[in-house]
Design a protein around this motif. Structure first.
Motif, PDB file in Angstrom:
ATOM      1  N   THR A 199      -3.678 -27.944  13.037  1.00 35.07           N
ATOM      2  CA  THR A 199      -3.422 -26.237  12.234  1.00 35.07           C
ATOM      3  C   THR A 199      -1.964 -25.497  12.693  1.00 35.07           C
ATOM      4  O   THR A 199      -1.692 -25.285  13.146  1.00 35.07           O
ATOM      5  N   VAL A 200      -1.629 -25.107  10.965  1.00 33.57           N
ATOM      6  CA  VAL A 200      -0.262 -24.175  10.884  1.00 33.57           C
ATOM      7  C   VAL A 200      -1.050 -23.572  10.785  1.00 33.57           C
ATOM      8  O   VAL A 200      -1.528 -22.572   9.693  1.00 33.57           O
ATOM      9  N   HIS A 201      -0.460 -22.065  11.628  1.00 32.60           N
ATOM     10  CA  HIS A 201      -0.610 -20.518  11.101  1.00 32.60           C
ATOM     11  C   HIS A 201       0.486 -19.994  10.891  1.00 32.60           C
ATOM     12  O   HIS A 201       1.800 -20.023  11.105  1.00 32.60           O
ATOM     13  N   ILE A 202      -0.025 -20.027   9.274  1.00 32.69           N
ATOM     14  CA  ILE A 202       1.072 -18.943   8.554  1.00 32.69           C
ATOM     15  C   ILE A 202       0.886 -17.002   8.658  1.00 32.69           C
ATOM     16  O   ILE A 202      -0.426 -16.782   8.054  1.00 32.69           O
ATOM     17  N   THR A 203       1.595 -16.102   8.663  1.00 33.28           N
ATOM     18  CA  THR A 203       1.654 -14.904   9.172  1.00 33.28           C
ATOM     19  C   THR A 203       2.697 -13.816   7.855  1.00 33.28           C
ATOM     20  O   THR A 203       3.017 -15.084   7.473  1.00 33.28           O
ATOM     21  N   SER A 204       1.265 -13.262   7.464  1.00 33.07           N
ATOM     22  CA  SER A 204       2.650 -13.032   6.809  1.00 33.07           C
ATOM     23  C   SER A 204       2.257 -10.948   6.960  1.00 33.07           C
ATOM     24  O   SER A 204       1.813 -10.654   7.773  1.00 33.07           O
ATOM     25  N   ILE A 205       3.563 -10.241   6.387  1.00 32.12           N
ATOM     26  CA  ILE A 205       3.898  -8.866   6.774  1.00 32.12           C
ATOM     27  C   ILE A 205       3.415  -7.924   5.436  1.00 32.12           C
ATOM     28  O   ILE A 205       3.495  -8.688   4.391  1.00 32.12           O
ATOM     29  N   SER A 206       2.862  -7.124   5.707  1.00 30.66           N
ATOM     30  CA  SER A 206       2.356  -6.262   4.502  1.00 30.66           C
ATOM     31  C   SER A 206       4.560  -5.712   4.404  1.00 30.66           C
ATOM     32  O   SER A 206       4.498  -5.992   4.959  1.00 30.66           O
ATOM     33  N   ASP A 207       4.075  -4.720   3.366  1.00 32.25           N
ATOM     34  CA  ASP A 207       4.710  -4.576   2.854  1.00 32.25           C
ATOM     35  C   ASP A 207       5.922  -3.297   2.944  1.00 32.25           C
ATOM     36  O   ASP A 207       4.576  -2.078   2.847  1.00 32.25           O
ATOM     37  N   PRO A 208       6.638  -2.896   3.634  1.00 30.20           N
ATOM     38  CA  PRO A 208       7.557  -1.444   3.926  1.00 30.20           C
ATOM     39  C   PRO A 208       7.154  -0.524   2.995  1.00 30.20           C
ATOM     40  O   PRO A 208       7.205  -0.953   0.987  1.00 30.20           O
ATOM     41  N   THR A 209       6.738   0.564   3.191  1.00 30.41           N
ATOM     42  CA  THR A 209       6.899   1.554   2.242  1.00 30.41           C
ATOM     43  C   THR A 209       8.106   2.721   1.928  1.00 30.41           C
ATOM     44  O   THR A 209       8.913   2.563   2.467  1.00 30.41           O
ATOM     45  N   ILE A 210       8.489   2.856   0.450  1.00 32.93           N
ATOM     46  CA  ILE A 210       9.357   3.163   0.527  1.00 32.93           C
ATOM     47  C   ILE A 210      10.358   4.847   0.829  1.00 32.93           C
ATOM     48  O   ILE A 210       8.349   5.335  -0.518  1.00 32.93           O
ATOM     49  N   GLY A 211       9.815   5.081   0.577  1.00 36.42           N
ATOM     50  CA  GLY A 211       9.953   6.799   1.196  1.00 36.42           C
ATOM     51  C   GLY A 211      10.862   7.966  -0.391  1.00 36.42           C
ATOM     52  O   GLY A 211      12.464   7.086  -0.489  1.00 36.42           O
ATOM     53  N   THR A 212      11.501   9.161   0.338  1.00 36.27           N
ATOM     54  CA  THR A 212      12.294   9.414  -0.477  1.00 36.27           C
ATOM     55  C   THR A 212      13.447  10.464   0.564  1.00 36.27           C
ATOM     56  O   THR A 212      12.529  10.839   1.678  1.00 36.27           O
ATOM     57  N   TYR A 213      14.245   9.788   0.600  1.00 35.64           N
ATOM     58  CA  TYR A 213      15.511  10.898   1.543  1.00 35.64           C
ATOM     59  C   TYR A 213      16.730  12.009   1.194  1.00 35.64           C
ATOM     60  O   TYR A 213      16.433  12.175  -0.061  1.00 35.64           O
ATOM     61  N   VAL A 214      16.241  12.731   1.782  1.00 31.76           N
ATOM     62  CA  VAL A 214      17.003  14.449   1.840  1.00 31.76           C
ATOM     63  C   VAL A 214      17.456  14.492   2.986  1.00 31.76           C
ATOM     64  O   VAL A 214      17.418  14.498   3.843  1.00 31.76           O
ATOM     65  N   ALA A 215      19.029  14.816   2.523  1.00 32.28           N
ATOM     66  CA  ALA A 215      20.283  15.010   3.811  1.00 32.28           C
ATOM     67  C   ALA A 215      19.624  15.945   4.454  1.00 32.28           C
ATOM     68  O   ALA A 215      19.695  16.930   4.265  1.00 32.28           O
TER      69      ALA A 215
END
Length: 244
Positions: free
Chosen positions: A20-36
């Motif tokens: 048995t081969v275990h395949i790991t998937s990662i959730s997508d990162p959230t893209i936020g708004t950056y204000v300096a």
């Protein structure tokens, strides 16, 4: 089952039937708004999911060559037989993967499309382009897309004037001059006799990328040995004994 149609990312992790081969998937990162000078950046903890790829099939081949036949044959027949055995194994794998069309979600299927002999443009207009749209709507990357078609479908494409004229071909006619249509509608086109005959004269045409299917195989052992003639005689006698 060749590269570019399926991925073999986990092939090195198997050694025998039942692994048995275990395949790991990662959730997508959230893209936020950056204000300096204002945004406080906080690291997001990603979640993972694990799926299992079970090596649940085992195949074999075994053949024998009579000493007289081997002696009388020109050249060594064993390498030729081994090449044919390898081809047959590959063919079994391809046929199995072609049968996975039944696992395609209904939303990703075009349904039955009529590709008539008298209208060569049907293959491109009614099948290839709509398949590309389906993949677009499913957010499938444009890179590395493929489509596997039966030989008759491939022949219909070659009758389409847009692919016969080298100056109108997407690859400037390089593929056409070799008698092979390499790409169309964003797909690398492959033809296969293992395209499934679903019913009547309806064949499955599969399209996707190598992200969809993970495939793993391992040849555990291949060996040559001398078969005992006495053993064959015993088997033959046993068959005669049990046969009505």
């Amino acid at each position: 089952a060749q590269g570019g149609i399926v991925n073999r990312d986990y092939e090195g992790e198997i050694s025998q039937f039942g692994d048995t081969v275990h395949i790991t998937s990662i959730s997508d990162p959230t893209i936020g708004t950056y204000v300096a000078n204002s945004t406080t950046i906080t690291a997001e903890e990603l979640t993972d999911t694990r799926r299992s790829l079970v090596i649940d099939q085992a195949k074999y081949f075994a053949f024998k060559v009579d000493d007289v036949d081997k002696r009388q044959a020109r050249g060594n027949v064993i390498p030729t037989a081994m090449q044919r055995a390898a081809y047959k194994l590959r063919d079994v794998v391809d046929a199995y993967l072609a049968g996975l069309y039944t696992s395609v979600p209904t939303a990703n299927a075009l349904g039955t499309i009529a590709v008539t002999a008298g209208t060569p443009t049907d293959a491109y207009d009614k099948v290839l382009v709509p398949l590309g749209v389906k993949l677009d709507e499913a957010n499938v990357p444009s890179e590395g897309r493929w489509v596997v078609v039966p030989p008759w479908f491939h022949g219909r494409i070659q009758l389409d004037g847009r692919f016969i004229k080298a100056n109108e071909a997407a690859d400037n006619g390089q593929g056409l001059r070799n008698g092979f249509i390499g790409r169309a509608a964003g797909f690398d086109i492959f033809k296969s006799n293992n395209s499934v005959l679903v019913t009547g004269d309806d064949y499955s045409v599969l399209a996707g990328t190598d992200m969809a299917i993970s495939f793993a195989e391992q040849i555990n052992q291949v060996e040559a040995y001398r078969v005992s003639r006495n053993a064959f005689r015993a088997c033959a006698m046993g068959e005669r004994h049990w046969r009505p």
